[in-house]
Design a protein around this motif. Sequence first.
Motif, mmCIF file in Angstrom:
data_model
loop_
_atom_site.group_PDB
_atom_site.id
_atom_site.type_symbol
_atom_site.label_atom_id
_atom_site.label_comp_id
_atom_site.label_asym_id
_atom_site.label_seq_id
_atom_site.Cartn_x
_atom_site.Cartn_y
_atom_site.Cartn_z
ATOM 1 N N CYS A 305 0.861 -1.168 0.000
ATOM 2 C CA CYS A 305 0.000 0.000 0.000
ATOM 3 C C CYS A 305 0.906 1.229 0.000
ATOM 4 N N ASN A 307 0.215 4.077 0.823
ATOM 5 C CA ASN A 307 -0.152 4.998 1.892
ATOM 6 C C ASN A 307 0.444 4.583 3.233
ATOM 7 N N CYS A 308 0.315 3.288 3.585
ATOM 8 C CA CYS A 308 0.785 2.868 4.906
ATOM 9 C C CYS A 308 1.860 1.784 4.840
ATOM 10 N N HIS A 310 1.416 -1.355 4.140
ATOM 11 C CA HIS A 310 0.874 -2.683 4.405
ATOM 12 C C HIS A 310 1.050 -3.575 3.177
ATOM 13 N N CYS A 323 -6.618 -1.354 0.566
ATOM 14 C CA CYS A 323 -5.695 -1.707 1.642
ATOM 15 C C CYS A 323 -6.438 -2.259 2.846
ATOM 16 N N CYS A 326 -5.126 0.197 6.108
ATOM 17 C CA CYS A 326 -5.589 1.543 6.420
ATOM 18 C C CYS A 326 -6.842 1.936 5.636
ATOM 19 N N HIS A 328 -7.081 2.509 2.523
ATOM 20 C CA HIS A 328 -6.773 3.322 1.351
ATOM 21 C C HIS A 328 -7.178 2.594 0.063
HETATM 22 ZN ZN LIG Z 1 -2.654 1.097 3.610
#
Ligand SMILES: [Zn+2]
Length: 387
Positions: A305, A307-308, A310, A323, A326, A328
């Motif tokens: 991901c 964004n985070c 993961h 995701c 999070c 996303h």
């Molecule tokens: Zn994420």
Amino acid sequence: MEFGSYARGLWNLLLSENQRRYAHDKKFLFYNDMAKLITELKQFDEFSWLRAFDSAAAQQVARDLDVALKNGIRKDRIQRFPKYKLSYKKKKQHGDSYRTINNSDCIRIKNGTISIPKVGQVSIRYHRKLPSAFKSVSISYHHGTWEASIVIEVKKEAPKETLGAIGGFDINSVHTLVSSSGWYVTNPKSLRNNEAKLKQLQRKLSQQQKGSNRWRNTKHRLQHVHLKIRRQRLDFGHQVSNTIAKCFDLVVFEDLNVKAMQQWNGRMTGDNLMGEIVDLTRYKMERYGGLIHNINRFAPSSKLCNNCGHSQTMDLKDRVFECMGCGHIDCRDWNSAKNIEAIGVKELMQAGTVCWALPTSQVKSSGKMKVRTLVRLDVESAKRDAA
Ligand SMILES: [Zn+2]
């Protein structure tokens, strides 16, 4: 134009001579020996075709074989002889070619013709004005026509020190190219239309009687479509790579071999458009002083991901990245492009090629948030390479 086959014949001749010598006393013929041999052979009537062949091009064959031999006996590689060149008919594909050198302006272009040593004047379709004198011309056969590619020397720009615009690129079979900044490039429609036309003609050809007039006619039309596709692809490749090289200071690609195996299962691997774009971008980036990097082939670009961070398994059918960590949500290809950018920057930092630098005082005083800029550390050695 038998010169393509002369070049092949000479290559095979020199190679067999090399193999004979090697079997006899473990010695190779390198460029000087081969050039001498060519001059000697020209005396014999059997090799009268060598006299008809352009001597600069013959020397070029010897030079190419010299390089191939030296590569073949390098210690860090599997040691083997270069391969024999098969004829166009045997290979059932295009590819006969030869290269000649522009010695003291013996190759001239004017009034829509190119004059090539021992061939004479050939009318050409002239694509653009040449920026400088050219070094050599490579002549090759593709789909029923001969093409002349002219090799010129272009001055490279100095390597860029600050890499402001960074782009990661996901190359895939749905959208051709997706950048980390959200730029989607799709195969032009004309290309797809031509591919449909190609299939249709191929079917028609297989139904017609081989050697008949109709068959020949279809065959001719087929070659024409092949040629058109080739030109359109190249044109498209140049457009895309030019935009990339002009807009970005650092470009990150993924390893295409692995991706091709995973995704396209042989279906798309024959279609090397993606590889072409990467190759074209590479030399253009070098010319503009940018930096290009291929990420590690096993980097998990589509599973993370952006964004985070993961990591989760993604099915090839999943077009959307959702995701589990999070929440996303992102387009699958865009998500990978952003990951490719991040992985690329990380790898370059680990290699000591780039680093993040704090802004200079001028930028800081503008009152904006802290902005970091990526700075290239190997500028000096890059300059040396460029020189
Ligand atoms: Zn994420």
